[in-house]
Design a protein around this motif. Structure first.
Motif, mmCIF file in Angstrom:
data_model
loop_
_atom_site.group_PDB
_atom_site.id
_atom_site.type_symbol
_atom_site.label_atom_id
_atom_site.label_comp_id
_atom_site.label_asym_id
_atom_site.label_seq_id
_atom_site.Cartn_x
_atom_site.Cartn_y
_atom_site.Cartn_z
ATOM 1 N N VAL A 67 3.819 0.008 2.971
ATOM 2 C CA VAL A 67 4.235 0.944 1.923
ATOM 3 C C VAL A 67 5.346 0.266 1.135
ATOM 4 O O VAL A 67 6.367 -0.148 1.691
ATOM 5 N N ARG A 107 5.954 5.092 -4.666
ATOM 6 C CA ARG A 107 5.476 4.457 -3.435
ATOM 7 C C ARG A 107 3.994 4.131 -3.567
ATOM 8 O O ARG A 107 3.234 4.901 -4.139
ATOM 9 N N GLN A 160 7.798 -0.845 14.484
ATOM 10 C CA GLN A 160 6.370 -0.594 14.338
ATOM 11 C C GLN A 160 5.544 -1.433 15.302
ATOM 12 O O GLN A 160 4.567 -0.967 15.852
ATOM 13 N N GLN A 206 7.978 0.171 4.816
ATOM 14 C CA GLN A 206 7.399 0.602 6.091
ATOM 15 C C GLN A 206 6.031 -0.041 6.298
ATOM 16 O O GLN A 206 5.275 -0.230 5.357
ATOM 17 N N GLU A 231 -0.956 -2.467 6.859
ATOM 18 C CA GLU A 231 -0.815 -1.643 5.671
ATOM 19 C C GLU A 231 0.676 -1.459 5.433
ATOM 20 O O GLU A 231 1.400 -0.996 6.316
ATOM 21 N N HIS A 266 2.909 -0.064 18.067
ATOM 22 C CA HIS A 266 1.508 -0.482 17.987
ATOM 23 C C HIS A 266 1.066 -1.137 19.293
ATOM 24 O O HIS A 266 -0.014 -0.864 19.788
ATOM 25 N N ALA A 317 0.762 1.914 -1.211
ATOM 26 C CA ALA A 317 0.393 1.208 0.020
ATOM 27 C C ALA A 317 -0.634 0.129 -0.292
ATOM 28 O O ALA A 317 -1.557 0.350 -1.077
ATOM 29 N N THR A 346 2.694 0.943 7.993
ATOM 30 C CA THR A 346 2.153 2.217 8.468
ATOM 31 C C THR A 346 0.984 2.079 9.418
ATOM 32 O O THR A 346 0.825 2.873 10.315
ATOM 33 N N ARG A 347 0.128 1.069 9.224
ATOM 34 C CA ARG A 347 -1.053 0.928 10.076
ATOM 35 C C ARG A 347 -1.311 -0.545 10.344
ATOM 36 O O ARG A 347 -0.894 -1.398 9.594
#
Length: 128
Positions: free
Chosen positions: A85, A92, A113, A65, A83, A117, A94, A67-68
């Motif tokens: 994961v 897990r 994603q 994933q 970021e 975003h 990151a 994430t950011r």
């Protein structure tokens, strides 16, 4: 993995270790500057070295994933970072990675994603 028997003291801060046969590709001398405090977590203790362990003592997890999308500045230039994961053997973690490299190697992570975003960025810049 370990503990390993100290076979010889090389100097005031270096020791030769007796490593298991499956660790023969690795250097057997340990410098005390490489030691870190260990907080024992039974989940993280492995009895055998992982099959995909490379000579740098690292393994490659699977990214699951993004994430950011943090804004990073490296040497006064904006470098697109993400970021990610990663998961390996149920653990897990990151890390921050270059967005362009991750998009090339793992485009499937960016399908949903990136859309989310971009929608967030548009709503911040186009708000009236």
């Amino acid at each position: 993995m370990g503990p390993f028997k100290i076979v010889e003291r090389i100097g005031p801060v270096a020791y030769r270790l007796e490593l298991a046969n499956e660790l023969h590709p690795f250097h057997d001398i340990l410098h005390v500057s490489q030691l870190r405090k260990v907080v024992r977590n039974p989940v993280l203790i492995v009895s055998q070295p992982p099959e995909d362990l490379d000579s740098g003592l690292s393994t490659r997890g699977k990214p699951i994933q993004v994430t950011r999308f943090p804004d990073e500045k490296i040497r006064r230039k904006g470098v697109p970072m993400v970021e990610v994961v990663w998961e390996r053997v149920g653990i897990r973690e990151a890390t921050k990675e270059h967005a362009s490299m991750m998009r090339v190697e793992y485009p499937e992570l960016f399908e949903t994603q990136v859309d989310e975003h971009m929608a967030d960025a548009d709503s911040r810049t186009n708000s009236s």
